[in-house]
Design an enzyme around this catalytic site. Sequence first.
Site, mmCIF file in Angstrom:
data_model
loop_
_atom_site.group_PDB
_atom_site.id
_atom_site.type_symbol
_atom_site.label_atom_id
_atom_site.label_comp_id
_atom_site.label_asym_id
_atom_site.label_seq_id
_atom_site.Cartn_x
_atom_site.Cartn_y
_atom_site.Cartn_z
ATOM 1 N N HIS A 1 -0.221 -2.208 10.206
ATOM 2 C CA HIS A 1 0.427 -1.081 9.528
ATOM 3 C C HIS A 1 -0.482 -0.617 8.392
ATOM 4 O O HIS A 1 -0.943 -1.416 7.579
ATOM 5 C CB HIS A 1 1.795 -1.514 9.004
ATOM 6 C CG HIS A 1 2.433 -0.508 8.108
ATOM 7 N ND1 HIS A 1 2.398 0.844 8.377
ATOM 8 C CD2 HIS A 1 3.107 -0.637 6.942
ATOM 9 C CE1 HIS A 1 3.030 1.487 7.420
ATOM 10 N NE2 HIS A 1 3.458 0.620 6.525
ATOM 11 N N CYS B 1 9.066 0.969 8.053
ATOM 12 C CA CYS B 1 7.707 0.961 8.611
ATOM 13 C C CYS B 1 7.563 0.047 9.831
ATOM 14 O O CYS B 1 6.556 0.124 10.538
ATOM 15 C CB CYS B 1 6.697 0.559 7.544
ATOM 16 S SG CYS B 1 6.794 1.591 6.087
ATOM 17 N N ASN C 1 -0.107 6.165 4.071
ATOM 18 C CA ASN C 1 0.883 5.347 4.768
ATOM 19 C C ASN C 1 1.888 6.273 5.462
ATOM 20 O O ASN C 1 2.687 6.929 4.803
ATOM 21 C CB ASN C 1 1.587 4.455 3.729
ATOM 22 C CG ASN C 1 2.685 3.608 4.328
ATOM 23 O OD1 ASN C 1 3.093 3.797 5.470
ATOM 24 N ND2 ASN C 1 3.190 2.673 3.543
HETATM 25 N N1 ACO Z 1 -2.939 6.519 -10.794
HETATM 26 C C1 ACO Z 1 -3.362 5.922 -11.909
HETATM 27 N N2 ACO Z 1 -2.777 4.835 -12.442
HETATM 28 C C2 ACO Z 1 -1.709 4.326 -11.806
HETATM 29 C C3 ACO Z 1 -1.197 4.902 -10.608
HETATM 30 C C4 ACO Z 1 -1.862 6.038 -10.118
HETATM 31 N N3 ACO Z 1 -1.481 6.675 -8.986
HETATM 32 N N4 ACO Z 1 -0.136 4.179 -10.206
HETATM 33 C C5 ACO Z 1 0.024 3.195 -11.083
HETATM 34 N N5 ACO Z 1 -0.912 3.281 -12.063
HETATM 35 C C6 ACO Z 1 -1.117 2.398 -13.222
HETATM 36 C C7 ACO Z 1 0.143 1.653 -13.573
HETATM 37 O O1 ACO Z 1 0.963 2.446 -14.407
HETATM 38 C C8 ACO Z 1 -0.449 0.452 -14.332
HETATM 39 O O2 ACO Z 1 -0.763 0.857 -15.625
HETATM 40 P P1 ACO Z 1 -0.598 -0.180 -16.864
HETATM 41 O O3 ACO Z 1 -1.510 -1.322 -16.550
HETATM 42 O O4 ACO Z 1 -1.022 0.641 -18.024
HETATM 43 O O5 ACO Z 1 0.847 -0.567 -16.850
HETATM 44 C C9 ACO Z 1 -1.765 0.197 -13.604
HETATM 45 O O6 ACO Z 1 -2.058 1.384 -12.868
HETATM 46 C C10 ACO Z 1 -1.751 -0.991 -12.664
HETATM 47 O O7 ACO Z 1 -0.628 -0.908 -11.845
HETATM 48 P P2 ACO Z 1 -0.292 -2.080 -10.866
HETATM 49 O O8 ACO Z 1 1.070 -1.818 -10.302
HETATM 50 O O9 ACO Z 1 -0.586 -3.388 -11.514
HETATM 51 O O10 ACO Z 1 -1.376 -1.842 -9.727
HETATM 52 P P3 ACO Z 1 -1.607 -2.682 -8.438
HETATM 53 O O11 ACO Z 1 -2.996 -3.191 -8.463
HETATM 54 O O12 ACO Z 1 -0.523 -3.664 -8.150
HETATM 55 O O13 ACO Z 1 -1.519 -1.579 -7.320
HETATM 56 C C11 ACO Z 1 -0.045 -0.682 -5.657
HETATM 57 C C12 ACO Z 1 -0.314 -0.860 -7.146
HETATM 58 C C13 ACO Z 1 -1.182 0.143 -5.057
HETATM 59 C C14 ACO Z 1 1.268 0.052 -5.439
HETATM 60 C C15 ACO Z 1 -0.026 -2.075 -5.021
HETATM 61 O O14 ACO Z 1 0.839 -2.932 -5.716
HETATM 62 C C16 ACO Z 1 0.387 -2.010 -3.590
HETATM 63 O O15 ACO Z 1 -0.305 -1.471 -2.750
HETATM 64 N N6 ACO Z 1 1.498 -2.612 -3.253
HETATM 65 C C17 ACO Z 1 1.986 -2.572 -1.896
HETATM 66 C C18 ACO Z 1 2.870 -1.452 -1.782
HETATM 67 C C19 ACO Z 1 2.714 -0.698 -0.512
HETATM 68 O O16 ACO Z 1 1.781 -0.806 0.236
HETATM 69 N N7 ACO Z 1 3.672 0.111 -0.293
HETATM 70 C C20 ACO Z 1 3.636 0.936 0.819
HETATM 71 C C21 ACO Z 1 4.973 1.183 1.258
HETATM 72 S S1 ACO Z 1 5.732 -0.196 1.812
HETATM 73 C C22 ACO Z 1 5.438 -0.341 3.370
HETATM 74 O O17 ACO Z 1 4.819 0.450 4.008
HETATM 75 C C23 ACO Z 1 5.984 -1.507 3.868
#
Ligand code: ACO
Length: 317
Positions: free
Chosen positions: A242, A108, A272
């Site tokens: 980003h 990215c 993204n």
């Molecule tokens: N729909 C419903 N529930 C979901 C989904 C979904 N799509 N995805 C995960 N869950 C559930 C998980 O299973 C978990 O359930 P549990 O509590 O029963 O175990 C719950 O939601 C919470 O999951 P978390 O991982 O704690 O959620 P979080 O608040 O951390 O959000 C996310 C997850 C959105 C991925 C966040 O961590 C994030 O944005 N991280 C940054 C990652 C990113 O931006 N990546 C982009 C690519 S990298 C880049 O561009 C550099």
Amino acid sequence: MKIIGIGSAMPSLAVTNEMLSVFLDTNDEWISSRTGIKQRRIISKDSLKELAAQASLQAIEDAGLTPKDIDFILCSNTVNNFVVPAFSCIIQGEIEAACPCMDLNVACSGFMYALFIADSLIETGKAKNILVLCAEEASRIVNWNERDTCVLFGDGTAAVVLTEGDSFKSHHLSAHSKVEPLYYQRKLEYNPFMKNADGDAPLVMKGKDVFKLAVSSSMSDIKTVLTKANLQIDDIDFFLLHQANMRIIEAIRDNLKQPVEKFPHNIEKYGNTSSASIPILLDELYREGKLEKGNKVVFSAFGAGFTSGAAILEWTK
Ligand code: ACO
């Protein structure tokens, strides 16, 4: 260096959160509140090649040039069908340019790295007009059964044409080898001399780790480019970050203590789009007439590696 042309081309199919919830255990409420994404564009009938050529031609036309005037093409691309030849070479043929070209894969952060290389080529007189193209098809590396990752990404392309000028006030790049938080591993051909065959793994992401790395690297890069440019944070009109997650953008904004209007975003429409996200947003702002001559703009991106980069430019177009 300065930007003299911009273009972007997006896939025609908009996939909403509701459409994902038909085959995934997810819902609009979860995706919107955790990421800010409402829909993303996904390549279906279109192809990355067609879109990339369209974005490139639009940027070249916007610059008042023809493809023959371009003397270097840099393409940021994470994945496409071809490992060889380079995607930039394929696009060079599509747009009928006649110059050297190369790909770079910095995930990215690719746009930031490509700008840095372009600036170096222009500053040393090795090239005059450079096309930087970001062409990304993340939908082909995610596992569409994994709700944690596939809901985050979208496909898209954008390009800028750069030439001599003094719009760019400072750059900063970084890389810290950290593979586990975010990787995609593909299976290679069988080699009869190897002990163990390779595995493959569609995009693997430790979301919380990526979140923290993204906020800390972007904060540090923005402070560094401000210092290098001898500018204060309040001198900046726009922060184009980003578009990975609205909560990441909000966290950075909170830390920088800057007003919400300075952080334009379109993640709600496109998800993204990896290295293409900043130039897609830049193209949108430019076409909507939201950028004024003299505006000071920060770009800041982060990605797998872990890599990151930022730059400050004064809008002169
Ligand atoms: N729909 C419903 N529930 C979901 C989904 C979904 N799509 N995805 C995960 N869950 C559930 C998980 O299973 C978990 O359930 P549990 O509590 O029963 O175990 C719950 O939601 C919470 O999951 P978390 O991982 O704690 O959620 P979080 O608040 O951390 O959000 C996310 C997850 C959105 C991925 C966040 O961590 C994030 O944005 N991280 C940054 C990652 C990113 O931006 N990546 C982009 C690519 S990298 C880049 O561009 C550099």
